[in-house]
Design a protein around this motif. Structure first.
Motif, PDB file in Angstrom:
ATOM      1  N   ARG A   1       0.844  -1.204   0.000  1.00 16.92           N
ATOM      2  CA  ARG A   1       0.000   0.000   0.000  1.00 16.92           C
ATOM      3  C   ARG A   1       0.883   1.260   0.000  1.00 16.92           C
ATOM      4  O   ARG A   1       1.948   1.274   0.606  1.00 16.92           O
ATOM      5  N   PRO A   2       0.403   2.320  -0.658  1.00 13.43           N
ATOM      6  CA  PRO A   2       1.265   3.501  -0.807  1.00 13.43           C
ATOM      7  C   PRO A   2       1.753   4.121   0.511  1.00 13.43           C
ATOM      8  O   PRO A   2       2.905   4.514   0.607  1.00 13.43           O
ATOM      9  N   PHE A   3       0.890   4.202   1.530  1.00 12.60           N
ATOM     10  CA  PHE A   3       1.367   4.779   2.790  1.00 12.60           C
ATOM     11  C   PHE A   3       2.381   3.858   3.471  1.00 12.60           C
ATOM     12  O   PHE A   3       3.304   4.319   4.132  1.00 12.60           O
ATOM     13  N   ASP A   4       2.200   2.538   3.304  1.00 12.30           N
ATOM     14  CA  ASP A   4       3.176   1.591   3.867  1.00 12.30           C
ATOM     15  C   ASP A   4       4.518   1.773   3.172  1.00 12.30           C
ATOM     16  O   ASP A   4       5.577   1.740   3.789  1.00 12.30           O
ATOM     17  N   ARG A   5       4.429   1.941   1.864  1.00 10.93           N
ATOM     18  CA  ARG A   5       5.656   2.127   1.105  1.00 10.93           C
ATOM     19  C   ARG A   5       6.357   3.420   1.519  1.00 10.93           C
ATOM     20  O   ARG A   5       7.572   3.461   1.670  1.00 10.93           O
ATOM     21  N   GLN A   6       5.570   4.435   1.760  1.00 10.97           N
ATOM     22  CA  GLN A   6       6.156   5.713   2.182  1.00 10.97           C
ATOM     23  C   GLN A   6       6.900   5.565   3.506  1.00 10.97           C
ATOM     24  O   GLN A   6       8.032   6.039   3.658  1.00 10.97           O
ATOM     25  N   ARG A   7       6.266   4.877   4.467  1.00 11.94           N
ATOM     26  CA  ARG A   7       6.944   4.660   5.755  1.00 11.94           C
ATOM     27  C   ARG A   7       8.220   3.846   5.553  1.00 11.94           C
ATOM     28  O   ARG A   7       9.255   4.113   6.142  1.00 11.94           O
ATOM     29  N   ARG A   8       8.140   2.844   4.677  1.00 17.24           N
ATOM     30  CA  ARG A   8       9.322   2.004   4.445  1.00 17.24           C
ATOM     31  C   ARG A   8      10.447   2.818   3.788  1.00 17.24           C
ATOM     32  O   ARG A   8      11.613   2.701   4.173  1.00 17.24           O
ATOM     33  N   PHE A   9      10.089   3.643   2.813  1.00 16.44           N
ATOM     34  CA  PHE A   9      11.116   4.447   2.133  1.00 16.44           C
ATOM     35  C   PHE A   9      11.812   5.371   3.140  1.00 16.44           C
ATOM     36  O   PHE A   9      13.010   5.625   3.052  1.00 16.44           O
ATOM     37  N   MET A  10      11.060   5.902   4.096  1.00 11.84           N
ATOM     38  CA  MET A  10      11.661   6.789   5.087  1.00 11.84           C
ATOM     39  C   MET A  10      12.595   5.996   6.009  1.00 11.84           C
ATOM     40  O   MET A  10      13.710   6.425   6.290  1.00 11.84           O
ATOM     41  N   ASP A  11      12.125   4.827   6.453  1.00 10.82           N
ATOM     42  CA  ASP A  11      12.940   4.003   7.369  1.00 10.82           C
ATOM     43  C   ASP A  11      14.149   3.408   6.672  1.00 10.82           C
ATOM     44  O   ASP A  11      15.286   3.539   7.114  1.00 10.82           O
ATOM     45  N   GLN A  12      13.866   2.720   5.569  1.00 12.29           N
ATOM     46  CA  GLN A  12      14.904   1.908   4.940  1.00 12.29           C
ATOM     47  C   GLN A  12      15.957   2.747   4.216  1.00 12.29           C
ATOM     48  O   GLN A  12      17.126   2.409   4.225  1.00 12.29           O
ATOM     49  N   TYR A  13      15.504   3.839   3.587  1.00  9.35           N
ATOM     50  CA  TYR A  13      16.440   4.616   2.772  1.00  9.35           C
ATOM     51  C   TYR A  13      16.776   5.966   3.391  1.00  9.35           C
ATOM     52  O   TYR A  13      17.525   6.745   2.801  1.00  9.35           O
ATOM     53  N   GLY A  14      16.190   6.263   4.543  1.00  6.62           N
ATOM     54  CA  GLY A  14      16.457   7.538   5.194  1.00  6.62           C
ATOM     55  C   GLY A  14      16.004   8.744   4.370  1.00  6.62           C
ATOM     56  O   GLY A  14      16.610   9.809   4.433  1.00  6.62           O
ATOM     57  N   LEU A  15      14.956   8.567   3.582  1.00  7.40           N
ATOM     58  CA  LEU A  15      14.493   9.686   2.743  1.00  7.40           C
ATOM     59  C   LEU A  15      13.584  10.603   3.549  1.00  7.40           C
ATOM     60  O   LEU A  15      12.840  10.151   4.409  1.00  7.40           O
TER      61      LEU A  15
END
Ligand code: ADP
Ligand code: MG
Length: 480
Positions: free
Chosen positions: A302-316
């Motif tokens: 899901r897009p919001f899940d992906r957003q949280r993951r991108f922030m955590d995993q890639y430090g974006l």
């Protein structure tokens, strides 16, 4: 007395299928009126509906993306009414056994500062069911025309619980529905093409109250601003009535966008008026576990899940993820580029800032491949290209359609010819900044920035910072 607004939405979205919900007539937009029809669509005597499996599939996927329970068995009912938009005089819908039950939609609450991560909230769903769209009436002067191309297009109706409390929250909810469905390829949700419409239900109750007040319904709002304005207007209208000590009448009102005002339409029909009954032409459908598991397995993140993951995993940062994540193709593109060259921040920036600026808002396809974009960042990281050079190349690639190898060839050649003597530059910079050099050697590592700045100035800004950093550390004797 202070009042709280209570809002529930019924959102209709046209599913992305090739043919109609119950016939093989094609789904089409902007075609000559009444050309995409067939005997079933026109309700000719003896024509029998057959359910379109793809419409069921997409409704189930909508249910899965919104966390609904999926029914083991669903069935079809006739909603009877007389109106020229429907030649059968009934609409095939699901009253008693919808495909999806319960569920919730994650929404991003409107915050005053758009660039900070606002709080999210879950809006409960009541159900999602599958039904058929009706024909489109156009009124001109004293006559009306009807186009049945739209009749029979599969519609998912997403019914919320009365969980929303302002026009802004309702917009956030609609935006979230649209983002999720477009993301998963369930519906394009283009409101201008009528692919997404909603009915809004608004009531007021004393603040802190539990019971629901009498609601007023607006049907078929077909733009974001229409929905938002109608809700804001209705909240104000009901507040005025209640403050005068009067009561709200249960009714359906019409929103007039031109006048920015509403008018009474009819007092609300109730369920009995439609005489719902099971459609004898259609069998109930069993949704077996294998079919459902298959769909669940291929459901995107899901897009919001992906957003949280991108922030955590890639430090974006939040701002960049909120550009990359709502559109699936962009997030996919980002991760595909990362697989070629791993520098999340540089790649994300190049996509969110440079690539998107070069694309027009209605470009549907990305103008270059992820490997081409990754190559730009790799060249910068390897010191062969300046940041500015990479941005210029990107623009060139988008405008000419050239791939990286072709676009970069002349430029890389040029860079090599004018290659600066980085070693010499760095030695001079160290010699001219003895204090910073001593500080660095005694452990204050940030002192290198002053020396780097001096070297970069001497290079007229054309050196690669990573390369300067490496050479300086070498020369200063403490290469990490
Ligand atoms: P109907 O199908 O007759 O319009 P439903 O009970 O299915 O009625 O409800 C339709 C929508 O209205 C739902 O989204 C529901 O959350 C909302 N709703 C129901 N009662 C209220 C109320 N008192 N105030 C605001 N919204 C309401
Ligand atoms: Mg309704």
């Amino acid at each position: 007395m202070r009042y709280e607004a209570v809002i529930g939405l019924e959102v209709h979205v046209q599913l992305r299928t090739l043919s109609k919900a119950f016939s093989r007539s094609r789904c089409s937009f902007a075609e000559e009126p009444n050309t995409a029809t067939d005997p079933v669509t026109l309700g000719l005597p003896g024509a029998l509906p057959v359910i379109n499996k793809e419409a069921i599939r997409q409704t189930v996927r909508a249910g899965m993306i919104f966390n609904c329970a999926i029914a083991e068995v669903c069935k079809w009912d006739r909603k009877n009414y007389f109106y020229p938009d429907n030649p059968k005089n009934y609409q095939i819908t699901q009253q008693e056994k919808p495909i999806c039950i319960g569920g919730f939609v994650e929404i991003e609450l409107p915050g005053s500062a758009r660039n900070i991560q606002g709080p999210h909230r879950m809006v409960r769903l009541n159900r999602i069911h599958l039904e058929e769209d009706v024909g489109k009436l156009t009124h001109r002067g004293n006559h009306s025309s009807i186009d049945f191309n739209r009749a029979g297009i599969p519609l998912a109706e997403i019914v919320s619980e009365p969980d929303l409390h302002s026009a802004e929250e309702a917009s956030a909810y609609l935006n979230s529905i649209r983002m999720h469905l477009a993301y998963a390829g369930i519906s394009d949700c283009d409101m201008e093409k009528g692919q997404m419409r909603c009915d809004v239900n608004v009531s007021l109750r004393p603040e802190g109250g539990k019971e629901l007040g009498t609601r007023v319904e607006y049907k078929n709002l077909n733009s974001m601003s229409g929905a938002r304005n109608a809700i804001a207007h209705e909240i104000a209208r009901q507040s005025r009535i209640l403050e005068e000590g009067k009561t709200i009448a249960r009714e359906t009102r019409r929103w007039n966008a031109q006048k920015n005002d509403s008018e009474g339409m009819r007092t609300k029909e109730n369920l009995q008026d439609y005489c719902y009954f099971p459609d004898p032409d259609l069998m109930p459908v069993r949704l077996d576990a294998t079919f459902l598991d298959g769909l669940r397995g291929e459901l995107p993140e899901r897009p919001f899940d992906r957003q949280r993951r991108f922030m955590d995993q890639y430090g974006l940062p939040f701002t960049i993820t909120s550009v990359l994540c709502p559109v699936r193709e962009l997030g996919d593109f980002f991760e595909a580029a990362l697989a070629v060259h791993y520098n999340p921040k540089a790649i994300a920036n190049l996509i969110a800032n440079d690539l998107l600026r070069e694309m027009s808002s209605d470009d549907r396809k990305l103008p270059l491949g992820p490997a081409d974009l990754a190559a730009l960042v790799r060249e910068v990281d390897e010191g062969k290209l300046s940041k500015q050079g990479a941005q210029d190349l990107l623009v060139r690639m988008v405008r000419t359609g050239e791939n990286f190898a072709k676009a970069a060839a002349p430029l890389l050649e040029e860079v090599r010819l004018s290659e600066l003597d980085v070693g010499q530059l760095c030695r001079e910079a160290i010699a001219s900044s003895p204090k910073a050099a001593a500080e660095f050697r005694s452990g204050k590592t940030t002192a290198i920035n002053a020396i780097k700045g001096a070297a970069m100035r001497a290079a007229g800004g054309k050196a690669n910072p990573a390369e300067l950093d490496r050479v300086l550390r070498d020369l200063l004797g403490t290469s990490p």
